[in-house]
Design a protein around this motif. Sequence first.
Motif, short mmCIF file in Angstrom:
data_model
loop_
_atom_site.label_atom_id
_atom_site.label_comp_id
_atom_site.label_asym_id
_atom_site.label_seq_id
_atom_site.Cartn_x
_atom_site.Cartn_y
_atom_site.Cartn_z
N ARG A 65 -15.65 -25.76 -45.64
CA ARG A 65 -15.93 -25.69 -44.20
C ARG A 65 -17.35 -26.14 -43.86
NH1 ARG A 65 -19.22 -21.28 -42.60
NH2 ARG A 65 -19.52 -19.76 -44.27
N ALA A 100 -6.89 -28.89 -43.65
CA ALA A 100 -5.91 -28.10 -42.90
C ALA A 100 -6.52 -27.37 -41.70
CB ALA A 100 -5.25 -27.07 -43.82
N GLY A 101 -7.86 -27.44 -41.55
CA GLY A 101 -8.51 -26.78 -40.41
C GLY A 101 -8.88 -25.34 -40.69
N ILE A 102 -9.96 -24.90 -40.06
CA ILE A 102 -10.41 -23.51 -40.15
C ILE A 102 -10.71 -23.00 -38.75
CG2 ILE A 102 -12.25 -21.98 -40.97
CD1 ILE A 102 -12.41 -23.63 -43.50
N TYR A 153 -12.30 -23.93 -33.48
CA TYR A 153 -11.34 -24.59 -34.36
C TYR A 153 -11.92 -25.92 -34.83
CZ TYR A 153 -7.10 -27.17 -35.74
OH TYR A 153 -6.17 -27.92 -36.42
N SER A 155 -10.82 -28.91 -37.12
CA SER A 155 -9.69 -29.47 -37.87
C SER A 155 -10.14 -30.25 -39.08
CB SER A 155 -8.83 -30.35 -36.95
OG SER A 155 -9.53 -31.53 -36.58
N GLN A 251 -3.58 -23.00 -41.11
CA GLN A 251 -5.04 -23.04 -41.06
C GLN A 251 -5.63 -21.79 -41.69
OE1 GLN A 251 -3.00 -23.31 -38.43
NE2 GLN A 251 -3.38 -25.30 -37.46
N ARG A 261 -6.57 -17.62 -46.30
CA ARG A 261 -6.45 -19.03 -46.63
C ARG A 261 -5.14 -19.25 -47.36
NH1 ARG A 261 -6.31 -21.82 -51.73
NH2 ARG A 261 -7.75 -20.28 -52.52
#
Length: 443
Positions: A65, A100-102, A153, A155, A251, A261
Amino acid sequence: MPGPYVVPVHGDAELPKEVDVVVIGGGIIGTSTALELAEAGLRVALCEKGGIGQEQSSRNWGWVRISRRDPREVPLMAEALRIWSNLDKRIEGDTGYKRAGIIFTCANAKEYADHARWNRNLEGYQLDSRMLSKAEFNAMFPGSNLPLEGALYTSNDGRAEPQKAAPAIAEAARRKGASILTECAVRGIETSGGKVSGVITERGAIACTSVVLAGGAWSSLFAGMFGLRLPQLKVMNSVLRTKPLEGGPEQAIWSNGFALRKRQDGGYTIASGHENVVDIVPKSFQFALDFLPALSKEWRSLKFRLGGRFYDEARLSTRWRMDEPSPFEYCRVLDPVPSKKLSDLALANLTKAFPVFAQAQIAQRWAGYIDVTPDAVPVISAIDAIPGFHMATGFSGHGFGIGPAAGRLMADIVLGRAPIVDAHNFRFSRFSDGSKIEIISGF
């Protein structure tokens, strides 16, 4: 309490007599540094006292991230995202990486404003990172019951598998010519004319002109042997993983009560969103003033305890001879007992937010020691007092995602080439040159 299963890496049988660089520590920072140096054509030996990736590099959440990072880390993490996107192809291995996004949730208007303000740090990076309204979040996760104001968000953020990444990078470094030496603790460094001239390992000597200390939670002890004061303490985070579960979020999500996760196997890694355990140890007093600013800001999320760890560390030798076993040989892997209470609470909070997790089956629990610095920013630096000696340590729980870029930056410094980013904020001397230690981000 056994830690997570880590893809095994079999160490080389032969100890090289001479290399250009010895890297101490086989986590993701050490392996990434070794890979970069080997790709640059240097002779490299990576020495790991236990197994590759056995400590925090395999015990973290697996997040990759840039969101909610300390702004001083953002330029390096932007490079890390670029490296991760092509890493599996480059190393011909499987790290489990996936974009996958966080999501960082905001419980109230103040948190929403804070996250929106933080997001301005990404202006100019051409990354998809935006604020979600409560309605947008609920539309993205129609089965959730999470009370919130909104969310941040990103992505472009992603995930990877901590039990696979460091081993895969180590094997790639070996294919590039690096020696990978497991169960091979480095007892100390040797100097000649005031400069690094080699290391002494438990298996013998290796001549070299540069050393990189990437020893994670052990770095302060090693550095102290050579008169270097590295303020570093350990924070324990507990994790559980579930068996494969259908219907959960794709996500990664952080909330006050939990963090999750999705794993490559379809299960989930779950932990507390903000609570960690801090064992009071002798170094807690030694570095008390260094960590006072951080403590005053973060004390609500830290659970202090006095127990057996105090006596374990009190018994550790701080000085040893090069011809006798070092503390690193008496403890090959830091494998703390996880807090069942904290991980159970995280799962309970997650189940309230996402009822699908009521079906989750716990497969395993573990804990790991995060190596923290007073400002929660790593040291990636040459050490002026010992020419040829370098440190890449103190990643404060942020090391997994940034690891490949940190290895690149460390290699740049060793090689004397133009650095991938400005390394000023990561200099070792900031703890002794009168610089103000700033705590910018609590994540």
